[in-house]
Design a protein around this motif. Structure first.
Motif, mmCIF file in Angstrom:
data_model
loop_
_atom_site.group_PDB
_atom_site.id
_atom_site.type_symbol
_atom_site.label_atom_id
_atom_site.label_comp_id
_atom_site.label_asym_id
_atom_site.label_seq_id
_atom_site.Cartn_x
_atom_site.Cartn_y
_atom_site.Cartn_z
ATOM 1 N N THR A 261 0.828 -1.203 0.000
ATOM 2 C CA THR A 261 0.000 0.000 0.000
ATOM 3 C C THR A 261 0.861 1.251 0.000
ATOM 4 O O THR A 261 0.517 2.250 -0.649
ATOM 5 C CB THR A 261 -0.961 -0.010 1.199
ATOM 6 N N ALA A 262 1.981 1.221 0.719
ATOM 7 C CA ALA A 262 2.922 2.342 0.650
ATOM 8 C C ALA A 262 3.444 2.518 -0.773
ATOM 9 O O ALA A 262 3.612 3.647 -1.250
ATOM 10 C CB ALA A 262 4.076 2.119 1.625
ATOM 11 N N LEU A 263 3.676 1.417 -1.466
ATOM 12 C CA LEU A 263 4.085 1.490 -2.875
ATOM 13 C C LEU A 263 2.971 2.084 -3.727
ATOM 14 O O LEU A 263 3.240 2.864 -4.658
ATOM 15 C CB LEU A 263 4.461 0.100 -3.373
ATOM 16 N N SER A 264 1.730 1.755 -3.420
ATOM 17 C CA SER A 264 0.590 2.346 -4.143
ATOM 18 C C SER A 264 0.589 3.860 -4.005
ATOM 19 O O SER A 264 0.364 4.590 -4.984
ATOM 20 C CB SER A 264 -0.734 1.787 -3.601
ATOM 21 N N VAL A 265 0.829 4.344 -2.799
ATOM 22 C CA VAL A 265 0.865 5.787 -2.563
ATOM 23 C C VAL A 265 1.990 6.423 -3.381
ATOM 24 O O VAL A 265 1.818 7.490 -3.993
ATOM 25 C CB VAL A 265 1.047 6.090 -1.059
ATOM 26 N N LEU A 266 3.143 5.778 -3.403
ATOM 27 C CA LEU A 266 4.278 6.295 -4.174
ATOM 28 C C LEU A 266 3.953 6.350 -5.668
ATOM 29 O O LEU A 266 4.274 7.330 -6.352
ATOM 30 C CB LEU A 266 5.508 5.428 -3.923
ATOM 31 N N LEU A 267 3.324 5.309 -6.178
ATOM 32 C CA LEU A 267 2.956 5.293 -7.595
ATOM 33 C C LEU A 267 1.919 6.362 -7.914
ATOM 34 O O LEU A 267 2.006 7.033 -8.959
ATOM 35 C CB LEU A 267 2.419 3.912 -7.981
ATOM 36 N N MET A 268 0.938 6.544 -7.041
ATOM 37 C CA MET A 268 -0.050 7.593 -7.263
ATOM 38 C C MET A 268 0.623 8.955 -7.245
ATOM 39 O O MET A 268 0.318 9.825 -8.078
ATOM 40 C CB MET A 268 -1.143 7.516 -6.196
ATOM 41 N N TRP A 269 1.534 9.170 -6.314
ATOM 42 C CA TRP A 269 2.300 10.416 -6.279
ATOM 43 C C TRP A 269 3.073 10.614 -7.579
ATOM 44 O O TRP A 269 3.103 11.723 -8.133
ATOM 45 C CB TRP A 269 3.249 10.373 -5.085
ATOM 46 N N GLY A 270 3.682 9.545 -8.076
ATOM 47 C CA GLY A 270 4.414 9.631 -9.329
ATOM 48 C C GLY A 270 3.523 10.017 -10.500
ATOM 49 O O GLY A 270 3.949 10.732 -11.418
ATOM 50 N N ALA A 271 2.279 9.556 -10.485
ATOM 51 C CA ALA A 271 1.330 9.950 -11.532
ATOM 52 C C ALA A 271 0.935 11.413 -11.382
ATOM 53 O O ALA A 271 0.890 12.167 -12.364
ATOM 54 C CB ALA A 271 0.094 9.055 -11.475
ATOM 55 N N LEU A 272 0.674 11.844 -10.151
ATOM 56 C CA LEU A 272 0.231 13.215 -9.912
ATOM 57 C C LEU A 272 1.325 14.233 -10.218
ATOM 58 O O LEU A 272 1.026 15.380 -10.562
ATOM 59 C CB LEU A 272 -0.237 13.364 -8.459
ATOM 60 N N LEU A 273 2.581 13.831 -10.095
ATOM 61 C CA LEU A 273 3.691 14.729 -10.402
ATOM 62 C C LEU A 273 3.631 15.251 -11.832
ATOM 63 O O LEU A 273 4.113 16.357 -12.120
ATOM 64 C CB LEU A 273 5.029 14.006 -10.207
ATOM 65 N N GLN A 274 3.071 14.445 -12.738
ATOM 66 C CA GLN A 274 2.984 14.845 -14.140
ATOM 67 C C GLN A 274 1.787 15.755 -14.405
ATOM 68 O O GLN A 274 1.645 16.275 -15.513
ATOM 69 C CB GLN A 274 2.870 13.598 -15.019
ATOM 70 N N LEU A 275 0.950 15.963 -13.393
ATOM 71 C CA LEU A 275 -0.273 16.740 -13.575
ATOM 72 C C LEU A 275 -0.235 18.095 -12.882
ATOM 73 O O LEU A 275 -0.946 19.019 -13.282
ATOM 74 C CB LEU A 275 -1.480 15.962 -13.042
ATOM 75 N N THR A 276 0.570 18.222 -11.835
ATOM 76 C CA THR A 276 0.516 19.420 -11.011
ATOM 77 C C THR A 276 1.869 19.653 -10.354
ATOM 78 O O THR A 276 2.822 18.898 -10.579
ATOM 79 C CB THR A 276 -0.592 19.267 -9.946
ATOM 80 N N ARG A 277 1.978 20.711 -9.549
ATOM 81 C CA ARG A 277 3.222 21.025 -8.852
ATOM 82 C C ARG A 277 3.580 19.913 -7.864
ATOM 83 O O ARG A 277 2.714 19.199 -7.378
ATOM 84 C CB ARG A 277 3.079 22.344 -8.089
ATOM 85 N N ARG A 278 4.870 19.807 -7.573
ATOM 86 C CA ARG A 278 5.323 18.746 -6.679
ATOM 87 C C ARG A 278 4.685 18.856 -5.296
ATOM 88 O O ARG A 278 4.291 17.851 -4.705
ATOM 89 C CB ARG A 278 6.856 18.777 -6.548
ATOM 90 N N ARG A 279 4.569 20.073 -4.777
ATOM 91 C CA ARG A 279 3.967 20.236 -3.445
ATOM 92 C C ARG A 279 2.503 19.803 -3.450
ATOM 93 O O ARG A 279 2.034 19.159 -2.514
ATOM 94 C CB ARG A 279 4.094 21.681 -2.994
ATOM 95 N N THR A 280 1.793 20.174 -4.501
ATOM 96 C CA THR A 280 0.393 19.773 -4.596
ATOM 97 C C THR A 280 0.270 18.261 -4.731
ATOM 98 O O THR A 280 -0.590 17.634 -4.092
ATOM 99 C CB THR A 280 -0.277 20.465 -5.795
ATOM 100 N N ALA A 281 1.129 17.666 -5.574
ATOM 101 C CA ALA A 281 1.101 16.215 -5.754
ATOM 102 C C ALA A 281 1.403 15.496 -4.440
ATOM 103 O O ALA A 281 0.769 14.483 -4.106
ATOM 104 C CB ALA A 281 2.113 15.799 -6.817
ATOM 105 N N THR A 282 2.361 16.016 -3.685
ATOM 106 C CA THR A 282 2.729 15.392 -2.413
ATOM 107 C C THR A 282 1.593 15.514 -1.402
ATOM 108 O O THR A 282 1.262 14.555 -0.691
ATOM 109 C CB THR A 282 4.004 16.034 -1.859
ATOM 110 N N ALA A 283 0.977 16.711 -1.350
ATOM 111 C CA ALA A 283 -0.153 16.896 -0.435
ATOM 112 C C ALA A 283 -1.299 15.960 -0.797
ATOM 113 O O ALA A 283 -1.922 15.336 0.076
ATOM 114 C CB ALA A 283 -0.615 18.348 -0.478
ATOM 115 N N ALA A 284 -1.583 15.845 -2.104
ATOM 116 C CA ALA A 284 -2.670 14.969 -2.546
ATOM 117 C C ALA A 284 -2.366 13.511 -2.223
ATOM 118 O O ALA A 284 -3.260 12.751 -1.816
ATOM 119 C CB ALA A 284 -2.902 15.148 -4.045
ATOM 120 N N ALA A 285 -1.112 13.094 -2.409
ATOM 121 C CA ALA A 285 -0.734 11.716 -2.085
ATOM 122 C C ALA A 285 -0.903 11.446 -0.595
ATOM 123 O O ALA A 285 -1.312 10.346 -0.198
ATOM 124 C CB ALA A 285 0.701 11.455 -2.520
ATOM 125 N N LEU A 286 -0.596 12.428 0.239
ATOM 126 C CA LEU A 286 -0.771 12.255 1.684
ATOM 127 C C LEU A 286 -2.242 12.163 2.063
ATOM 128 O O LEU A 286 -2.625 11.391 2.949
ATOM 129 C CB LEU A 286 -0.089 13.398 2.435
#
Length: 449
Positions: free
Chosen positions: A127-152
């Motif tokens: 599940t931690a890997l799932s969060v990392l992969l989702m974060w990796g997807a979001l990085l291509q859509l928005t700013r890194r801070r936003t992607a990190t906040a969304a992943a959290l």
């Protein structure tokens, strides 16, 4: 590559590593080692028996010391043996950790040698890997801070914590598969989409609808049959592995593990958990997946409702893969409402049958949040704060939980607030914390139109 780009890439890699370690440690520390749901316990026993004996058979095993619940382990009879009956992925995923434990400790196949720790830790790490992969997807859509906040938020303020990371549920694998599909699709890596789509099928067979919907929609939009060919070829190979597993241990080719089609589908004739098949009953079951007080997606994760208007406004500007994933998630959830009773069983904090929709919707929700105005952002912050308060309780304690008769009309977190009024202070602290962090780290963004 410039020095600036290399520095940015290193910083991004460090953020990803910290995100994975944070969620992995938290999930491992708070997973359900003692209070184990019968669905998870059955899968754990099957994995342990395969690691110890080579078969999922429980013949001759004294299960009374293993299973102290009032519900029997999920089992079926194959070739005259009683074997654990669960989806192939939840059993297979636990086998390596049990095999490693057996090699290190020389544990045997007797009841006193059983423990739920190996697959539970595996589920937490996946599940931690799932969060990392989702974060990796979001990085291509928005700013890194936003992607990190969304992943959290995805990791800590949803049933991803209280269900997928709590033990070896089928949703542990489906959330991993969908997050991986998003990671691959945003990078146009359709072999990865096929790989992770196949992993999701190992968890829940009908997630094939999500993988197929994603690949077909993007292939049509881009006029590129290679998308379907690449994703489909790899996905078919991985899903064939689930069919081979099912045939090896249960003598059937449909990749649903030890289930028969009539027990895999709750509404099937002869199912012990059949629900009403009248039009009204089916409609009620579909609605309950969204609005039942203790199982509704919109009840436990109101961020979906808050961001719905923004999602509609930004729909045409979203990447096709993002829209296709969301629509496939909705269609999957409708199929889920036709296939299974909405509650998904007793003793669960939050919902589990809506987790696939949540994973499918997350990229679109993040893009919607990017265009949200001030008022919507305030509502969003409150909603995230309440969700965080609720799932901190559920993630750490997996309590309180409600019984079947209360799933429509009551809510576990609301019940906790009634029983322990001090929890209201935690809700207020959580909202204030989310406000503070968003002000500190997410001050930039579009203004309301």
């Amino acid at each position: 590559m410039s020095v600036e780009h290399r520095t940015r890439d290193r910083r991004t890699a460090r953020v990803g590593l910290v995100l994975f370690l944070l969620t992995a440690v938290l999930y491992v520390a708070t997973a359900g080692y003692q209070r184990v749901h019968i669905d998870v316990l059955s899968a754990d026993v099957g994995a342990w028996r395969i690691a110890a004996t080579g078969e999922p058979s429980i013949d001759g095993l004294d299960t009374s010391s293993i299973n102290r619940s009032r519900v029997d382990l999920f089992s079926t009879v194959h070739d005259g043996r009683t074997v654990i009956a669960r989806s192939p992925g939840v059993v297979a995923a636990g086998v390596p950790a049990y095999a490693l434990r057996q090699w290190v400790t020389d544990a045997g196949p007797d009841a006193e040698d059983f423990t739920t720790v190996p697959p539970t830790v595996t589920a937490a790490l996946l599940t931690a890997l799932s969060v990392l992969l989702m974060w990796g997807a979001l990085l291509q859509l928005t700013r890194r801070r936003t992607a990190t906040a969304a992943a959290l938020v995805f990791a800590l303020a949803t049933p991803v914590w209280s269900v997928a990371a709590d033990g070896m549920w089928t949703h542990t694998l489906t959330v991993l598969g969908i997050s991986g599909m998003a990671f691959g699709a945003v990078r146009d890596r359709w072999l990865l989409v096929g790989l992770f789509g196949g992993i999701a099928v190992w968890g829940r067979f009908h997630t094939a609808l999500i993988a197929a919907g994603l690949a077909l929609a993007c292939a049509y939009a881009e006029r590129s049959p290679r998308i379907v060919l690449r994703a489909g070829a790899v996905g078919a190979v991985v899903a064939t592995g689930a069919a081979l597993w099912t045939h090896r241990f249960y003598g059937q080719w449909l990749p649903i593990g030890g289930y028969s089609p009539t027990t895999y589908v709750d509404r099937g004739e002869g199912s012990a958990l059949s629900f009403s098949t009248t039009p009204l009953g089916l409609l009620e079951n579909e609605a309950a997946l969204w609005i039942a007080l203790d199982r509704g997606i919109l009840v436990w994760t109101p961020v979906v409702l808050v961001l719905l208007p923004c999602m509609l406004r930004s729909w045409r500007t979203m990447p096709m893969w993002c829209r296709a994933l969301l629509v496939s998630g909705v269609l999957y959830t409708l199929l889920q409402g036709w296939v299974n009773a909405f509650h998904g069983g007793d003793g669960i904090y939050g919902y589990r049958l809506g987790l696939e929709f949540l994973a499918c919707a997350t990229p679109a929700l993040v893009l919607a949040a990017d265009i949200a105005g001030r008022r919507t952002r305030v509502l969003l912050t409150v909603a995230i704060g309440v969700q965080f308060a609720a799932f901190t309780l559920g993630g750490v304690l997996n309590r309180p939980t409600l019984s079947f008769q209360h799933h429509w009309h009551d809510n576990a977190f609301a019940s906790g607030l009634r029983d322990v009024p001090l929890l209201w202070a935690w809700v207020a602290i959580s909202i204030a914390l989310v406000f503070l962090l968003s002000r500190m780290f997410l001050r930039e963004g579009p203004r309301e139109a």
